[in-house]
Design a protein around this motif. Structure first.
Motif, PDB file in Angstrom:
ATOM      1  N   ASP A 117       0.889  -1.163   0.000  1.00  0.00           N
ATOM      2  CA  ASP A 117       0.000   0.000   0.000  1.00  0.00           C
ATOM      3  C   ASP A 117       0.923   1.206   0.000  1.00  0.00           C
ATOM      4  N   VAL A 118       1.119   1.802  -1.167  1.00  0.00           N
ATOM      5  CA  VAL A 118       2.108   2.861  -1.327  1.00  0.00           C
ATOM      6  C   VAL A 118       1.409   4.200  -1.529  1.00  0.00           C
ATOM      7  N   ASP A 119       1.806   5.182  -0.724  1.00  0.00           N
ATOM      8  CA  ASP A 119       1.278   6.540  -0.838  1.00  0.00           C
ATOM      9  C   ASP A 119       2.470   7.487  -0.967  1.00  0.00           C
ATOM     10  N   LEU A 120       2.908   7.668  -2.206  1.00  0.00           N
ATOM     11  CA  LEU A 120       4.063   8.506  -2.507  1.00  0.00           C
ATOM     12  C   LEU A 120       3.641   9.564  -3.517  1.00  0.00           C
ATOM     13  N   PRO A 121       3.282  10.760  -3.037  1.00  0.00           N
ATOM     14  CA  PRO A 121       2.830  11.803  -3.968  1.00  0.00           C
ATOM     15  C   PRO A 121       3.872  12.070  -5.057  1.00  0.00           C
ATOM     16  N   ALA A 122       3.406  12.059  -6.308  1.00  0.00           N
ATOM     17  CA  ALA A 122       4.319  12.253  -7.431  1.00  0.00           C
ATOM     18  C   ALA A 122       4.647  13.722  -7.673  1.00  0.00           C
ATOM     19  N   ASP A 123       3.734  14.599  -7.327  1.00  0.00           N
ATOM     20  CA  ASP A 123       3.923  16.013  -7.658  1.00  0.00           C
ATOM     21  C   ASP A 123       4.290  16.886  -6.455  1.00  0.00           C
TER      22      ASP A 123
END
Length: 149
Positions: free
Chosen positions: A47-53
């Motif tokens: 479960d990955v939550d890595l904002p790209a912007d």
């Protein structure tokens, strides 16, 4: 043995250390990408939550920070794989890295059978970079939050 050697080199000042402004989102994303096949091979749901912007920057030694993440991911594989779940998140607003699993917790798993050198090494590295890891653990899993001191 590798952990003991690393710890000895670190604490004696013989391991290279260079602080630079580090894009934490990018560094965590690269670490997750490197570990993805290992998690997948163990059938651990990511479960990955890595904002790209969005991102934030810490003054870290990128190789040390990568080593800290490697140790934490390795601990999920070694001690919490039976939970079949890991959440890895970068909270940009709070400038925090979060790693959480659904294993049996640090008191109820094989953590007690290890020497603890890996966590000691990681905590030492974080302290030198003016960061800290807060651990929350119970029978439903372990959560590690890495923040500034």
């Amino acid at each position: 043995m590798d952990d003991l050697l690393t710890y000895t080199l670190l604490t004696s000042g013989k391991h290279p250390f260079r602080l630079v402004s580090t894009d934490i989102g990018r560094l965590v994303r690269a670490s997750v990408a490197a570990w993805y096949p290992v998690f997948e091979g163990k059938e651990i749901q990511l479960d990955v939550d890595l904002p790209a912007d969005e991102t934030f920057y810490w003054e870290t030694d990128p190789s040390w920070m990568t080593r800290v993440l490697d140790n934490l991911f390795q601990n999920v594989i070694r001690h919490a794989a039976e939970g079949k779940y890991v959440k890895i998140a970068v909270d940009v607003e709070k400038e925090r890295i979060i790693i959480a699993d659904k294993g049996p917790g640090m008191d109820n798993s094989s953590y007690g059978r290890g020497a603890g050198i890996g966590l000691s090494t990681s905590n030492y590295m974080l302290k030198k970079m003016k960061l800290k890891a807060d651990y929350t653990s119970n029978e439903n899993g372990t959560r590690v939050a890495i923040d500034r001191v």
